[in-house]
Design an enzyme around this catalytic site. Structure first.
Site, mmCIF file in Angstrom:
data_model
loop_
_atom_site.group_PDB
_atom_site.id
_atom_site.type_symbol
_atom_site.label_atom_id
_atom_site.label_comp_id
_atom_site.label_asym_id
_atom_site.label_seq_id
_atom_site.Cartn_x
_atom_site.Cartn_y
_atom_site.Cartn_z
ATOM 1 C CB CYS A 87 -0.840 -0.071 1.062
ATOM 2 S SG CYS A 87 -2.225 1.221 0.952
ATOM 3 C CG HIS A 196 -3.179 -3.670 3.522
ATOM 4 N ND1 HIS A 196 -2.165 -2.953 4.107
ATOM 5 C CD2 HIS A 196 -3.972 -2.862 2.708
ATOM 6 C CE1 HIS A 196 -2.122 -1.700 3.843
ATOM 7 N NE2 HIS A 196 -3.212 -1.627 2.879
ATOM 8 C CD GLU A 198 -0.379 -5.420 5.949
ATOM 9 O OE1 GLU A 198 -0.483 -6.117 4.926
ATOM 10 O OE2 GLU A 198 -0.589 -4.119 6.153
#
Lengths: 226, 89
Positions: A87, A196, A198
Site C-alpha cells: 500500500c 494488504h 499482513e
C-alpha cells in the site's frame, strides 16, 4: 538461522504492527526500523508497511522516499536485499524509482475498504514463491490512491517480463491500468502491491483466511535457503 | 525576496478524476460552457538572494526530483516579477 525481517515506521504509518506480527507468525524475527535511523540493524529483508506517511502530503510516498532509512533501503535493494512495499509502501517504492510507474487517486475518488480477490501472476519473486502462478487469493484492500499508472511502453515491458505480480479479480477497484495490483522489479527482490497480505494471516481477523501468510513464509524460505 | 512559481500538472494523457468531478459540478452551479477541467498544483517559493541561472537550475532540479513526479506530471518554473500588480477586479 532465524531470518530477521525489518518493518519501517514513518510518521503516519498504520500497519507496521500488523506487519511485525505477520513476520512473527510466519516464523521470522521481526525488527522495528525507524524512519530517521539509517541503520537497518542487520535485517535480511525489509517491509514498508501501509498507512499515510507524512499525511500523503505532496503525493503519497513522496516525502518518505527522502527519509534517512530509505537511503539505506534504496542502496541495499539495488544490491539485492528483498523489499516488500504494501500500500503506502508500494507508493514509496514507485516514488523512490525502485519500481516503475506511479500511483494516482482512485478513479471513483472514494476511499475503498474491502476484501479483494487477486490472482498471483508471478510466483517466482522473493515474496511469492510459496504461491503457485495463477493461484487466487483474497486479502483486504484499503486505500485512496491505488490507481497504478505507467506509460504503455512500461506496461508492455512489465507484461512481457512477467513482472505483473498480482492482478485484481472480480472487478477493478480503482482504475489501475491492466488491472495491476502489484509488480516486481526485474530481479524479483523488490515487490510492491496495494492490497494488504499482513491483514490476512490469522483466521480470527481480516478475511477469515490466511491467504496473506504466503508472502512472509516465501521470504523466510528464500532467506534460510540462501 | 524573489518569488519563483512552480506549476505542476498531470500529463495530458493521465486521467484526472478530480478535475472531472469539478467539471461535472459546474452546470449545477450555473456555469455553462466549460468543456474540461484539469486540476494541478502551484508552489510559491520565496527565494533568498538573487534568482540567477544557478538558482533557477537548483529550483528546476528540486521541481523535477521532488515537487513533481515526472512519471505522471509535467512542471513549469517561472519567476514572478514585482511589476505585475494585481489585476483589477
Amino acid at each position: 538461522m532465524t531470518a530477521r525481517i525489518g518493518v519501517v515506521t514513518f510518521p503516519g504509518t498504520l500497519d507496521d504492527r500488523d506487519a511485525l506480527r505477520a513476520v512473527r507468525l510466519a516464523g521470522a524475527e521481526p525488527v522495528s526500523l525507524w524512519h530517521r535511523d539509517k541503520g537497518l540493524h542487520q535485517v535480511d529483508a525489509v517491509v514498508l508497511a501501509g498507512g499515510f506517511s507524512y499525511g500523503d502530503y505532496l503525493r503519497a510516498g513522496a516525502i518518505s522516499r527522502f527519509s534517512p532509512v530509505m537511503e539505506t533501503v534504496i542502496t541495499e535493494a539495488k544490491a539485492g536485499m528483498p523489499v516488500l512495499g504494501i500500500c503506502n509502501g508500494f507508493q514509496i517504492l514507485t516514488e523512490a524509482h525502485l519500481l516503475p510507474g506511479a500511483m494516482l487517486r482512485n478513479n471513483h475518488l472514494h476511499f475503498i475498504c474491502r476484501d479483494q480477490k487477486l490472482r498471483v501472476e508471478n510466483a517466482e519473486t522473493s515474496w511469492t514463491s510459496d504461491y503457485s502462478a495463477g493461484q487466487e487469493i483474497s486479502v483486504p484492500l484499503k486505500n485512496m490512491d491505488g490507481r497504478y499508472t505507467a506509460d504503455e511502453h512500461t506496461l508492455d515491458e512489465l507484461e512481457a517480463e512477467g513482472r505483473v505480480a498480482f492482478r485484481y479479480l472480480d472487478g477493478n477497484p480503482n482504475g489501475s491500468l491492466r488491472d495491476i495490483a502489484g509488480i516486481t522489479n526485474a530481479a524479483g527482490n523488490v515487490v510492491g502491491l496495494m492490497p494488504h497480505p499482513e491483514h490476512a494471516v490469522e483466521p480470527l481477523v481480516g478475511t477469515g483466511r490466511t491467504d496473506g501468510l504466503g508472502f512472509f513464509t516465501s521470504i523466510i524460505k528464500k532467506l534460510v535457503n540462501a | 525576496m524573489a518569488r519563483v512559481v512552480v506549476d505542476v500538472m498531470l500529463k495530458p494523457e493521465i486521467l484526472d478524476p478530480q478535475g472531472q468531478a469539478v467539471q461535472r459540478a459546474l452546470p449545477r452551479l450555473g456555469f455553462d460552457g466549460i468543456a474540461d477541467v484539469r486540476q494541478g498544483k502551484r508552489f510559491e517559493l520565496e527565494v533568498e538572494g538573487p534568482v540567477d541561472a544557478a538558482a533557477l537550475a537548483r529550483i528546476d532540479e528540486l521541481a523535477e526530483t521532488f515537487l513533481a513526479n515526472t512519471v505522471i506530471e509535467d512542471f513549469t518554473v517561472r519567476i514572478e516579477t514585482d511589476e505585475k500588480s494585481e489585476e483589477p477586479k
